[in-house]
Design a protein around this motif. Structure first.
Motif, mmCIF file in Angstrom:
data_model
loop_
_atom_site.group_PDB
_atom_site.id
_atom_site.type_symbol
_atom_site.label_atom_id
_atom_site.label_comp_id
_atom_site.label_asym_id
_atom_site.label_seq_id
_atom_site.Cartn_x
_atom_site.Cartn_y
_atom_site.Cartn_z
ATOM 1 N N LYS A 1 0.849 -1.200 0.000
ATOM 2 C CA LYS A 1 0.000 0.000 0.000
ATOM 3 C C LYS A 1 0.878 1.241 0.000
ATOM 4 C CE LYS A 1 -4.426 -1.154 0.996
ATOM 5 N NZ LYS A 1 -5.620 -0.503 0.494
ATOM 6 N N THR A 2 0.303 2.353 -0.485
ATOM 7 C CA THR A 2 1.066 3.601 -0.400
ATOM 8 C C THR A 2 0.657 4.351 0.859
ATOM 9 O OG1 THR A 2 -0.620 4.716 -1.706
ATOM 10 C CG2 THR A 2 1.306 3.905 -2.892
ATOM 11 N N MET A 3 1.619 5.070 1.401
ATOM 12 C CA MET A 3 1.352 5.840 2.603
ATOM 13 C C MET A 3 1.951 7.217 2.413
ATOM 14 S SD MET A 3 2.223 4.855 6.519
ATOM 15 C CE MET A 3 1.663 5.849 7.897
ATOM 16 N N GLY B 1 4.093 -2.470 3.270
ATOM 17 C CA GLY B 1 3.143 -3.570 3.402
ATOM 18 C C GLY B 1 1.848 -3.089 4.050
ATOM 19 N N LYS B 2 0.766 -3.760 3.739
ATOM 20 C CA LYS B 2 -0.564 -3.385 4.219
ATOM 21 C C LYS B 2 -0.628 -3.412 5.743
ATOM 22 C CE LYS B 2 -5.377 -4.755 3.588
ATOM 23 N NZ LYS B 2 -6.297 -5.756 3.057
ATOM 24 N N PHE B 3 -0.073 -4.452 6.328
ATOM 25 C CA PHE B 3 -0.146 -4.591 7.778
ATOM 26 C C PHE B 3 0.680 -3.503 8.467
ATOM 27 C CE2 PHE B 3 -1.002 -6.509 11.701
ATOM 28 C CZ PHE B 3 0.158 -6.569 12.451
ATOM 29 N N LEU B 4 1.866 -3.272 7.908
ATOM 30 C CA LEU B 4 2.737 -2.237 8.476
ATOM 31 C C LEU B 4 2.054 -0.869 8.370
ATOM 32 C CD1 LEU B 4 5.504 -1.558 9.704
ATOM 33 C CD2 LEU B 4 6.384 -1.247 7.385
ATOM 34 N N LYS B 5 1.402 -0.646 7.238
ATOM 35 C CA LYS B 5 0.713 0.627 7.046
ATOM 36 C C LYS B 5 -0.375 0.806 8.093
ATOM 37 C CE LYS B 5 -2.098 3.339 3.973
ATOM 38 N NZ LYS B 5 -2.925 3.426 2.788
ATOM 39 N N LYS B 6 -1.089 -0.248 8.361
ATOM 40 C CA LYS B 6 -2.171 -0.167 9.349
ATOM 41 C C LYS B 6 -1.613 0.229 10.719
ATOM 42 C CE LYS B 6 -6.527 -2.433 10.053
ATOM 43 N NZ LYS B 6 -7.547 -3.107 9.315
#
Lengths: 320, 551
Positions: free
Chosen positions: A2-4, A249-254
């Motif tokens: 994902k982008t952040m 990563g999606k989880f890290l972004k969350k």
């Protein structure tokens, strides 16, 4: 993946480093900051300066961009209140539970008096911020025309002034006893945030490169290359000025999303939760446990306060 | 003029007040002996409006004398004192006696005879100026379409200072019929008994009165003398109109829905009973000798059916104008036709329907909302509520309905307005004006006060529903539950005072703290964080949301 938003990414990492560093210091060190610690310890000192850089960046975006002087002043005061009120409440809280009092600490000027503190949170940060905001409140209206017409030039001028004050401060005054927690030594980082903002919005590569070079040189001059703060600021500055988003990563972004939102609360309360764990835990624990506890407890506190506030407002009008 | 030579109705019963019954002949004698007729010049007289014989005699006497009358609400002394200061009347009539306030000759227009307040005693000093012809023509028109007879007997429970109440007196007197005066209200158990005691043939009411009678299970079959029921003073819910109409037909009673404004003395239109069942939300047709038109924004007459426009009335009952000061009482006619401020349309039969009052519209998020429609919606859910508000919030006030929040939630989805725009307010008693209309201003004021009631707010924290919502919000904030947030709801949550979609985050004064929260949520809602989103308008962000991220 994902982008952040890079601003939020850096903010999250910065606060994690602050908490980690404090957890580490509380367990192993009295002081921090030398490069030897990177190898012989795990100090991650530097997050606070990055937070200051981002604060300056956001200040330029949301406050200096106001279209008239009165809006600028109102926004500035609003920003100061958001720092002052929770900090003041927390200060009073610690005064009460520790049965101690210090008038300078209550007035947020103790950083000019000594390096002691009653409050169990990094009170130097709101002290320095509020002192800077006070000066800016007086000065910015006078140069408002330049903010509108020549923001880049004005920010560079302010940067020169603040770098000079930092250098004069370091080499002229004995600030060691104050642990250097005075605004004249940090203002340049805050103003550097403005420079980065104006460089970024101009979309000019030359301005962005120039801003980065100025940052690196300032860091060398003021901090020195043997301090982790130097690497933190340069890395953060690089990402901030050259990137808009970062892919993770999606989880890290969350996780980082929540941390970024809770940054201010984490900053204010992590030390308090260190104390809580210290008092309540029957077991011994390492710095990692302290770190995770500080972060997660602060996040729970932030989520609780946010939820409470939203439900309260939503249901405010029910009449019995 | 109907009020002249009332003795032409001979020994017909004119007024019944308590145990006292007087004929028109006796009434005319009392009028002739009244000191109002002995005044040296045209005077301004304030009469305390009680539903008793002395007040009626004073009212009629002063009409005959050509004085200017203001009937004031006896319950609002402070308001009256304020009006006395502004208008400096010559005389005050209360409790059967005149009090001379001063004997100076005031500059009063020769044709003006009656002043009516445009609100229900809220204290505004604004009056409607009416002539003898205004009230006479309106009384005659009402008597005409209602087909009033000398044998009719009206129950006058509405207050005399209210134009509807006064019009009942005027219209019945214009045909030599009887009026039974009472201070009993529809809320009293003795209301029904009075109808039977005096063989009342007609009673009238505003929507609130009919709702009150419904709650008391008022059974029309118990009142064989009734032949007419008239409703005015606001829009009654369609379902209520249908129910009353059906019951009326069953009991051989004519049910008239009427519409008017104080500025028209007051009747403007009526709905013939035969049309009520098919067109329960219509106000009908213009009264005899009156004319209703619709105009658009540019004041052009609308001639096509089912096109909305402002309702304009022309007729001999249109007021002279308004008065806000003593000087205005010297003015003559300045108004030729009445712009009612109501939005209406007409159908192929020529029956008009009020779509809404311009002051009963609010605008939230660019959506024009008719508060009367919202009330109607709640009514269909079986919830008796009053809706008021402004362009920032809709207040849903009630005296106790089950689960109003669920209804609000349904409505918010239906009209696409965030739930948080609605303020659910339970009251012990609904504030009502002295003309029995809902006091919207008082409701708004109460709503504002409640927001400052910190004790009540503190108490709320100890309710089950608060904690249920709190934990749900907590898990949502931590990312364990879906947020089902939209761009609109998000911005309204963070900027509750803003209901405009053209503003951007920066223009709304967003700061770095809200920036973080909103950018996170936008990322979730839209699927990515739009570049420079903070400078995009809410409308653009909503469009991005609907197009899955592409503008």
């Amino acid at each position: 993946m994902k982008t952040m938003d890079v601003n939020l990414f850096i903010r999250a990492l910065a606060i994690i480093s602050v908490v980690f560093n404090h957890a580490y210091i509380d367990r192993y060190y009295e002081a921090y900051g030398s490069v030897e610690d990177v190898f012989f310890g795990l100090s991650l000192a530097g997050g606070a300066n990055v937070l200051l850089l981002i604060s300056g960046f956001n200040f330029a975006e949301f406050i200096m961009s106001k279209s008239d002087v009165s809006s600028l002043k109102i926004s500035l005061v609003g920003f100061a209140k958001k720092i002052a009120i929770p900090s003041l409440l927390l200060t009073v809280f610690f005064f009460v539970i520790l049965s101690k009092f210090n008038i300078y600490e209550l007035l947020f000027i103790r950083n000019f008096i000594d390096n002691d503190r009653i409050s169990k949170f990094p009170i130097w940060y709101p002290q320095v911020m509020l002192q800077m905001l006070l000066v800016l409140y007086l000065i910015l209206p006078l140069v408002f025309g330049f903010i509108q017409s020549k923001p880049w030039g004005l920010s560079l001028l302010f940067l020169m002034i603040t770098i000079s004050s930092a250098i004069i401060g370091i080499y002229t005054f004995e600030l060691d006893m104050l642990k250097y927690k005075v605004p004249q030594l940090y203002a340049w980082v805050f103003v550097m945030g403005w420079v980065f903002y104006y460089a970024k919005v101009s979309e000019s590569l030359s301005k962005k490169v120039f801003a980065f070079i100025i940052l690196a040189l300032s860091c060398i001059l003021i901090i020195g290359p043997y301090d982790l703060n130097f690497y933190w600021l340069c890395s953060a500055g690089y990402l901030l000025v050259f990137y808009k988003t970062i892919i993770i990563g999606k989880f890290l972004k969350k996780i980082l999303t929540i941390v970024a939102q809770a940054t201010f609360i984490i900053f204010l309360f992590h030390r308090f939760f260190f104390e809580v764990l210290e008092k309540l835990s029957p077991f011994s624990y390492g710095y990692l446990t302290l770190f995770f506890f500080g972060i997660f407890a602060s996040i729970i506190l932030w989520a609780s306060a946010t939820s409470f506030s939203r439900i309260y407002k939503r249901n405010l009008e029910s009449v019995g | 003029m109907f009020f002249l030579n009332l003795d032409r109705f001979n020994d017909n019963v004119a007024i019944i007040s308590g145990s006292e019954e007087i004929t028109y002949r006796e009434l005319a004698k009392k009028i002739n002996n009244n000191s109002a007729l002995k005044l040296p010049f045209k005077s301004l007289v304030f009469i305390k409006a009680s539903n008793d014989l002395e007040t009626i005699v004073a009212y009629l006497s002063n009409l005959v004398a050509g004085n200017i009358i203001y009937l004031y609400d006896s319950n609002n002394k402070s308001v009256v004192n304020n009006l006395i200061d502004i208008y400096n009347p010559n005389y005050l009539f209360e409790n059967g006696e005149y009090t001379t306030l001063h004997s100076d000759k005031l500059s009063l227009h020769s044709e003006t005879v009656l002043l009516l307040s445009t609100s229900g005693s809220t204290g505004t000093p604004k009056f409607v100026r009416l002539t003898g012809s205004n009230i006479d023509s309106n009384a005659a028109a009402i008597a005409d379409y209602l087909e009033l007879r000398p044998s009719d007997r009206a129950l006058l429970h509405l207050k005399l200072h209210y134009s509807f109440g006064l019009s009942i007196l005027n219209s019945y007197m214009s045909v030599g019929a009887s009026v039974v005066l009472t201070n009993t209200t529809a809320m009293d158990a003795s209301f029904g008994k009075l109808i039977n005691k005096h063989n009342i043939t007609s009673f009238s009411g505003v929507p609130f009165i009919f709702q009150t009678l419904d709650k008391a299970s008022f059974d029309l079959s118990q009142y064989p003398s009734l032949r007419q029921i008239t409703q005015a003073g606001g829009k009654m819910f369609k379902d209520d109109v249908l129910r009353w109409s059906k019951e009326s037909i069953k009991n051989e009673i004519e049910f008239f829905v009427m519409y008017g404004q104080t500025e028209a003395a007051p009747r403007i239109s009526y709905l013939p009973p035969k049309y009520v069942e098919q067109h329960p939300d219509s106000i009908g047709v213009a009264i005899p000798n009156g004319e209703i038109l619709l105009v658009d924004d540019k004041k052009n007459i609308i001639r096509e059916p089912n096109v909305e426009g402002e309702l304009v009335y022309r007729g001999p009952n249109v007021m002279q104008g308004y008065a806000s000061s003593l000087d205005d009482l010297a003015k003559g006619k300045v108004v030729s036709e009445l712009y009612t401020g109501d939005i209406a349309k007409f159908n192929e039969l020529g029956l008009f329907t009020i779509v809404g009052r311009s002051s009963r519209f609010v605008k939230l998020f660019g959506i024009r909302i008719n508060l009367d429609d919202l009330e109607e919606y709640f009514n269909t859910l079986g919830q008796d509520v009053i809706c008021t508000g402004d362009d920032t919030k809709i207040i849903v006030a009630h005296t106790g309905v089950s689960n109003p929040n669920a209804a609000i939630s349904k409505l918010s989805k239906k009209i696409n307005i965030p739930e948080t725009c609605f303020q659910n307010m339970q009251l012990k008693v609904m504030p009502i004006l002295s003309n029995n209309k809902v006091d919207y201003k008082a409701i708004k004021s109460l709503a504002h006060k409640n927001n400052k009631n910190y004790f009540r707010i503190f108490k709320f924290i100890f309710t089950k529903s608060f904690w249920k919502d709190y934990f749900k919000e907590l898990f949502t904030t931590l990312g364990f539950l879906d947020k089902s947030l939209t761009v609109k709801k998000l911005f309204f949550r963070e900027f509750p005072d803003n209901t405009s979609e053209t503003a951007s985050f920066k223009e709304l004064g967003g700061d770095s703290m809200t920036y973080v929260t909103i950018s996170m949520e936008l990322d979730e809602i839209i699927g990515f964080l739009p570049e420079r989103w903070e400078s995009l308008s809410i409308k653009d962000l909503i469009e991005l949301e609907s197009k899955g991220g592409e503008l």
